[in-house]
Scaffold this motif. Structure first.
Motif, PDB file in Angstrom:
ATOM      1  N   TYR A 156      70.597  44.829  44.840  1.00 33.01           N
ATOM      2  CA  TYR A 156      69.984  43.508  45.032  1.00 33.01           C
ATOM      3  C   TYR A 156      68.494  43.549  44.715  1.00 33.01           C
ATOM      4  N   THR A 157      67.799  44.591  45.168  1.00 38.69           N
ATOM      5  CA  THR A 157      66.359  44.679  44.877  1.00 38.69           C
ATOM      6  C   THR A 157      66.114  44.797  43.377  1.00 38.69           C
ATOM      7  N   GLY A 158      67.043  45.405  42.633  1.00 36.06           N
ATOM      8  CA  GLY A 158      66.907  45.481  41.185  1.00 36.06           C
ATOM      9  C   GLY A 158      67.023  44.114  40.529  1.00 36.06           C
ATOM     10  N   LEU A 159      67.977  43.304  40.987  1.00 38.31           N
ATOM     11  CA  LEU A 159      68.135  41.955  40.452  1.00 38.31           C
ATOM     12  C   LEU A 159      66.917  41.089  40.765  1.00 38.31           C
ATOM     13  N   VAL A 160      66.411  41.202  41.995  1.00 37.89           N
ATOM     14  CA  VAL A 160      65.240  40.416  42.395  1.00 37.89           C
ATOM     15  C   VAL A 160      64.001  40.870  41.630  1.00 37.89           C
ATOM     16  N   LEU A 161      63.865  42.181  41.421  1.00 37.86           N
ATOM     17  CA  LEU A 161      62.742  42.715  40.655  1.00 37.86           C
ATOM     18  C   LEU A 161      62.689  42.088  39.265  1.00 37.86           C
ATOM     19  N   THR A 162      63.824  42.021  38.604  1.00 40.25           N
ATOM     20  CA  THR A 162      63.891  41.385  37.285  1.00 40.25           C
ATOM     21  C   THR A 162      63.482  39.929  37.366  1.00 40.25           C
ATOM     22  N   PHE A 163      63.967  39.245  38.390  1.00 37.74           N
ATOM     23  CA  PHE A 163      63.728  37.813  38.485  1.00 37.74           C
ATOM     24  C   PHE A 163      62.251  37.494  38.701  1.00 37.74           C
ATOM     25  N   LEU A 166      74.922  36.183  45.972  1.00 36.89           N
ATOM     26  CA  LEU A 166      76.121  36.938  46.334  1.00 36.89           C
ATOM     27  C   LEU A 166      75.810  38.412  46.604  1.00 36.89           C
ATOM     28  N   VAL A 167      75.052  39.039  45.693  1.00 32.34           N
ATOM     29  CA  VAL A 167      74.725  40.458  45.875  1.00 32.34           C
ATOM     30  C   VAL A 167      73.815  40.644  47.093  1.00 32.34           C
TER      31      VAL A 167
END
Length: 449
Positions: A247-254, A419-420
Motif C-alpha cells: 500500500y505504501t508503494g502505491l501511495v508513494l507513486t500517487f 482496497l489495498v
C-alpha cells in the motif's frame, strides 16, 4: 560524547543527508512528467511515468542483492556511492537525451535499493527497542523536510508560467544536482559504532585474522545476508507486513508523481497550474513532517502501540481519496500537454487540492513511521535483509503503479489504493498484536515500542 549521544548524532546526520538528496530527487519526481511533456515536441521522447516504473522495477529486483552489497561495502560507503548515482540521474535533466534518461533510470534503481537497505541497517544499528520509535520519527521528519525546500523553490520560480522554458529547466536541475551532492558528502560524518562484543566473539576473532580472512568473512556475510533475505521473506510476519508495504508503494507513486501531474493538467486552475505542483509538494511535506514529529518523537507517550497511528493513517487517506475523486477531473493523470477542461463532481478547487496534499502526506507518515518502527523492533538482528524486503515489496508495487498510471483514469487508481489500504491495515494490526503478545510474555512494557 556518550555512546547514546553518538547514536543520536548519527540518526540526525542520516536524516539531514537524506533530506538533501531527496529534496533534489522528490522535487525532480514531482516535476519530471510536466517538464518532459514540454520536451516531447523536440528530439526527446521519454516518459516520466515510464522512467519511474523502470526505477522501481529495477529497485525491487536489486533488493535481492542489496543486503549482500551492504554487507561487503558497509552501510556508510554504500550510501555515499548511491548518493552519487542519485545526483547523476538528476543531472540528466540539465541536457536531456532519451537514452541517457532511461539508462540513468536503471542505475538509480540499483542505487536506491542499496541506499535504503543501508539506511535501515544504519537506523537499526543506532537504535534499541526503547529508541527505535523515536529514531524512526526523527529520521522520517528530517527526510520529509525535503518536500518543503525543493517544492518551495519550484512554486516561486514557476509562478504564473504555463510553459517551462529551457532556461527554467536548466536552472532548476543544476541547483537540484548540487543539493543532492551536498547530501551525499554529509554521509561521511556518520560515526562508526564501537565494537561492544566480548573478545571471544566471532567479529573480534575475524579482525585478528588479517586481510585474507577479512575478505572471506565479508563474502560469508554477503552469502548469509542473501540467504537470510530469502528466509525472512516467507515468515508469517513479513508476509503480512508486505500487504501494508504494498500500500505504501502505491501511495508513494500517487503523491510523488501522479497527483502533481493531475494538478498541473487542470486548466481551470489558470496560470497557477504549474506553480501549484510545487505548492502541493510543500503541503505533502508539511503533513509528512507533522506526522513524523507526532507519531515518532512522541511515541514514548503512547500506551496503545502502533495500531492507532496506522488506523488514523488509513482514515486520513480515505478522506483524501474521497475529496480528490470529487475535485479532480477523471482524465487528469493522462491528460495531453494542453491539459484538461473537464470537471469532476465540483468545480476544481485549489484549496481542496492543497488540503488533499496535506492529508496524503500525513497519512503516509503514519504508515511509514510505524513500518520502520516495527521492522526495526522485530528484526533488530537482521535489519539489512528485513529492510531490503520492505523496499523490494514497496518498490515493485510503485513500479506497477507508475506503469498503470499511463493508462488508468483517476477513479480506478483511487479504487486500487482504497482496497489495498484496507487489507494492509488489517494485516498490520495482526502483526502488531503478535508483537504486543510477545512483549507481554517477556514481561516488557508495551508502550516502549
Amino acid at each position: 560524547m556518550s555512546q547514546e549521544g553518538k547514536k543520536l548524532f548519527n540518526i540526525i546526520i542520516l536524516g539531514v543527508s537524506f533530506m538533501f538528496i531527496f529534496t533534489a530527487f522528490q522535487s525532480c519526481g514531482n516535476i519530471a512528467q510536466t517538464v518532459i511533456t514540454n520536451l516531447n515536441n523536440t528530439d526527446f521522447h521519454g516518459s516520466g511515468y515510464t522512467s519511474m516504473s523502470i526505477i522501481y522495477g529495477v529497485l525491487s529486483a536489486s533488493n535481492l542483492i542489496s543486503p549482500s552489497l551492504v554487507a561487503i561495502v558497509g552501510p556508510q560507503f554504500s550510501m555515499v556511492i548511491s548518493g552519487v548515482f542519485y545526483s547523476l540521474y538528476i543531472a540528466v535533466f540539465i541536457q536531456p537525451a532519451t537514452w541517457a534518461f532511461y539508462t540513468a533510470s536503471v542505475l538509480i534503481g540499483i542505487a536506491a535499493a542499496v541506499l535504503w537497505t543501508a539506511q535501515g541497517n544504519c537506523l537499526t544499528e543506532n537504535s534499541d527497542e526503547n529508541t527505535i520509535g523515536r529514531n524512526s520519527g526523527i529520521f522520517w521528519a528530517l527526510l520529509q523536510f525535503s518536500l518543503i525546500f525543493g517544492n518551495l523553490y519550484i512554486y516561486l520560480a514557476w509562478q504564473g508560467k504555463t510553459h517551462i522554458s529551457e532556461s527554467d529547466r536548466r536552472t532548476v536541475f543544476i541547483a537540484l544536482t548540487v543539493i543532492s551532492l551536498v547530501g551525499t558528502v554529509l554521509f561521511f560524518l556518520i560515526r562508526k559504532q564501537e565494537d561492544t562484543k566480548a573478545p571471544g566473539d566471532d567479529d573480534s576473532t575475524n579482525e585478528i585474522l588479517g586481510e585474507s580472512s577479512s575478505a572471506r568473512n565479508k563474502m560469508m556475510k554477503a552469502v548469509a545476508a542473501f540467504k537470510k533475505s530469502i528466509t525472512l521473506s516467507f515468515t508469517k510476519e513479513m508476509l503480512l507486513l508486505s500487504v501494508t508495504t504494498a500500500y505504501t508503494g502505491l501511495v508513494l507513486t500517487f503523491f510523488s508523481g501522479v497527483y502533481g501531474t493531475c494538478i498541473g493538467a487542470v486548466n481551470r486552475f489558470g496560470s497557477e497550474e504549474k506553480s501549484l505542483i510545487g505548492l502541493s509538494g510543500i503541503f505533502i511535506g508539511v503533513g509528512e513532517i507533522l506526522g513524523g514529529g507526532i507519531f515518532g518523537l512522541l511515541s514514548k507517550k503512547s500506551r496503545s502501540g502502533r495500531n492507532p497511528v496506522v488506523m488514523l493513517g488509513i482514515l486520513v487517506h480515505f478522506i483524501a481519496f474521497y475529496l480528490i475523486f470529487f475535485n479532480m477531473p477523471n482524465d487528469a493523470p493522462i491528460a495531453p500537454m494542453e491539459g484538461t477542461d473537464q470537471v469532476a463532481y465540483m468545480i476544481p478547487s485549489k484549496e481542496v487540492a492543497m488540503l488533499c496534499s496535506f492529508l496524503l502526506g500525513l497519512g503516509d507518515s503514519c504508515f511509514n513511521t510505524q513500518l520502520l518502527s516495527i521492522l526495526g523492533f522485530l528484526y533488530s538482528e537482521d535489519s539489512a535483509p528485513a529492510f531490503a524486503i520492505f523496499k523490494f515489496v514497496q518498490s515493485i508495487c510503485a513500479a506497477v503503479a507508475y506503469f498503470y498510471s499511463n493508462y488508468f483514469l483517476l477513479q480506478w487508481q483511487l479504487l486500487i489504493m482504497v482496497l489495498v489500504g484496507f487489507f494492509g491495515t488489517i494485516t498490520f494490526f495482526i502483526v502488531e498484536w503478535g508483537a504486543a503478545a510477545a512483549l507481554a510474555a517477556h514481561g516488557s512494557d508495551y508502550s516502549s515500542i
